[in-house]
Design an enzyme around this catalytic site. Sequence first.
Site, PDB file in Angstrom:
ATOM      1  N   ASP A  93       0.860  -1.164   0.000  1.00  0.00           N
ATOM      2  CA  ASP A  93       0.000   0.000   0.000  1.00  0.00           C
ATOM      3  C   ASP A  93       0.908   1.230   0.000  1.00  0.00           C
ATOM      4  O   ASP A  93       2.105   1.134   0.267  1.00  0.00           O
ATOM      5  CB  ASP A  93      -0.919  -0.016   1.218  1.00  0.00           C
ATOM      6  CG  ASP A  93      -2.207   0.771   0.982  1.00  0.00           C
ATOM      7  OD1 ASP A  93      -2.207   1.661   0.117  1.00  0.00           O
ATOM      8  OD2 ASP A  93      -3.202   0.498   1.670  1.00  0.00           O
ATOM      9  N   TRP A  94       0.331   2.390  -0.274  1.00  0.00           N
ATOM     10  CA  TRP A  94       1.129   3.600  -0.455  1.00  0.00           C
ATOM     11  C   TRP A  94       1.813   3.991   0.873  1.00  0.00           C
ATOM     12  O   TRP A  94       1.140   4.256   1.863  1.00  0.00           O
ATOM     13  CB  TRP A  94       0.257   4.718  -0.990  1.00  0.00           C
ATOM     14  CG  TRP A  94       0.215   4.809  -2.488  1.00  0.00           C
ATOM     15  CD1 TRP A  94       0.320   5.949  -3.227  1.00  0.00           C
ATOM     16  CD2 TRP A  94       0.074   3.745  -3.443  1.00  0.00           C
ATOM     17  NE1 TRP A  94       0.256   5.649  -4.580  1.00  0.00           N
ATOM     18  CE2 TRP A  94       0.108   4.303  -4.736  1.00  0.00           C
ATOM     19  CE3 TRP A  94      -0.055   2.361  -3.339  1.00  0.00           C
ATOM     20  CZ2 TRP A  94       0.010   3.557  -5.902  1.00  0.00           C
ATOM     21  CZ3 TRP A  94      -0.156   1.596  -4.494  1.00  0.00           C
ATOM     22  CH2 TRP A  94      -0.125   2.203  -5.754  1.00  0.00           C
TER      23      TRP A  94
END
Length: 742
Positions: free
Chosen positions: A270-271
């Site tokens: 995920d970011w």
Amino acid sequence: MRWTAVAAVIYAVLQVSYASRDTFSSPGIKVEQWHSATQKADALIAKLNITEKAGLLTGNLRNLTCGGIINAIPRVDFPGLCLQDGPSGIRTADLASVFSAGISIGATWDPKLIYERGRAMGEEFRGKGAHVILGPTTGPLGRIPLGGRNWEGFSVDPYLAGIATSATVRGLQDSGVQACTKHYVGNEQETQRTLGVINNVSVDAVSSNIDDRTLHELYIWPFADAVRAGTLSIMCSYNRLNNTYACEDEHTLNRILKDELGFQGYVMSDWFATHSGAKAANAGLDMSMPGPVDQYDFTSSYFGPNLVDAVQSGNVSAERLNDMVRRVLTPYFYLGQDENYPTIDPSGLFVTLAAVSYMPSILGIPDDVPLPPARDVRADHASLIRKHGAAGTVLLKNTNNTLPLKAPRTIAVFGNDAADISRGSAAPLGSAYAPPQGIEMGVQVMGGGAGSGRLSYVVSPLDALRTRAASSNSSISVQYVTDNSVVANADFSGIYPFPDVCLVFLKTYAAETIDRVSFDADWNSTAVVNAVASYCPSKKTVVVTHSAGINTMPWADNPNVTAILAAHYPGQEAGNSIVDILFGDVNPSGRLPYTIARNESDYNTEVFNVTDPEKATDATAWQSDFTEGLLIDYRHFDANGITPLYEFGFGLSYTTFDLTGKLKVLPAHGQRNISPFPPKVRETSPGGTPNLWETLFTVTVSVKNTGNVAGAAVPQLYLSQPRGSVPQGTPVKVLRGFDKVF
């Protein structure tokens, strides 16, 4: 109806299994095509140097044309990869559709419609030049009723969520776009979901502490369906898992996902969920997104040059580096994305900048320079979205056959959810741009954050009702009061003549980064319903909720509230979808993908929070223990003898069905003993580990429509085990099959 089961080592004691309907029991990957793609990937790997290989695994945050970018390598004619949010439509794009949210399409209990939605959505992503869609979402599963992102997923039940995930993955990838199933695993709340700053102190993410049985039978289950369906990538989550960050947890990434389930695609973070280089790579992370260590430092990354250094120093083997690159390139070649793939729509950059209030003038673009036109990818998807929105609407109450509406002369419409969105249909997209309850005025068709989309238009319920009235052969008057404060104060002086029926539209907002704080619908909803129910002269008050999921309904037993519809987040055609149901053009056939309790205290899980300022900055205090094990939602209600307001799987119809025919249960392979253990040597192939999937029984039952209206039934199969043979904490019953029969 048919259910397919697997017996794995982890279920040796329980003899329980993964399961999937027969429609989706076959692998979603074509083996020969996969092997051919792997050969192409290996041929390209042989041409790459170590820096180029590391670049293929590292995002570039400076490039805002897509939500995530893998840089091109012109030397070998590799054009790079474009990754885009989100699971309900392209988040930052003009002239693209906003589809029904996961919770809404999950409420259809219809794999065919779910596949259809995935296929249409994939066509739009491909049309905009996106190689990877960051979806579907099946984590959070929905352990916590007030979880801020539950609406992105399909259901709190792992079986239903797994079927919906499988159908979505297959639809997306049949359109030529890579699916990235997320968030793996245990990301069940937004509060302190990731590394954050509290009182000027950097504090680790909350740790989801989950035992092995619960991990497998609840939270990993839908990901197993995704692997079987052929998902080409999986996104690891922000949270810690048993005190190890999920994106560097070797047990769940390598041992379970890649070994036990046989996943052969790539794992992306995920970011900003990457917290190490060599450690994460060796634990099973294949791609770091969006690249930099944090959103304010574009110059460094845990991967990129640091990954090169790790390989050169021997901390990451050359074989592992090649494995990472192979996992990323094989899906690209498998879907033929190297051949005549659409270019990235350049307008996406300006839509992204507009979403954060950067106007062209700030960028130094002269006013007389035209911005690039958006590529219209919507096709005829509006009709599908309208159909899906209606199909995901659940009829919860219908006293005296209030619905469908029968030629009313006057309709009074109440509630701020009935109107147009006051701040424009396209914005805002995320929780940072809206208060906890969202925008006050306007229909709620989706939540905020990565799961949202940019609405090219939206049909409000009031708009759709006016259109219906104008097109009706009989004269229908539509009156309205959409200010909730006015309605709650019972000021109905503007309504005349007295209505034949009163429609109340309520909404509940939810978004990434924040968890919900109330079970009631937003904007003083209970006072609004009670005021209208007391006023409506016909004693016919119909309540429609557009909601992120679970709400309590303290007004449900009010005798003047004669019908209730849970319409969830239906997307851009919200008004048309609900009007189709209200007037009987569509017979409601949705079923609840969660349980609605009478009292919020009936639920057994809540958002974990550390509110003591002295303890909040101590990462060891952020420990969310999943002590309830398997007993969430209906499993908890069953185990504790709690009667819900509306049970999981519930939904009424405008007709009636008979399922009293004889139930037939036949062993798929005759009478034989089934070992609870898989073979010691497990075969692995694209699409997962085959011997985890085997049809054991075929279950059939006759369904008859006994009413006068055509409709769809949803027979559901639940499996119970003898109480004396199972360990403590085993659910009374679990869903293990369903069908949608028209």
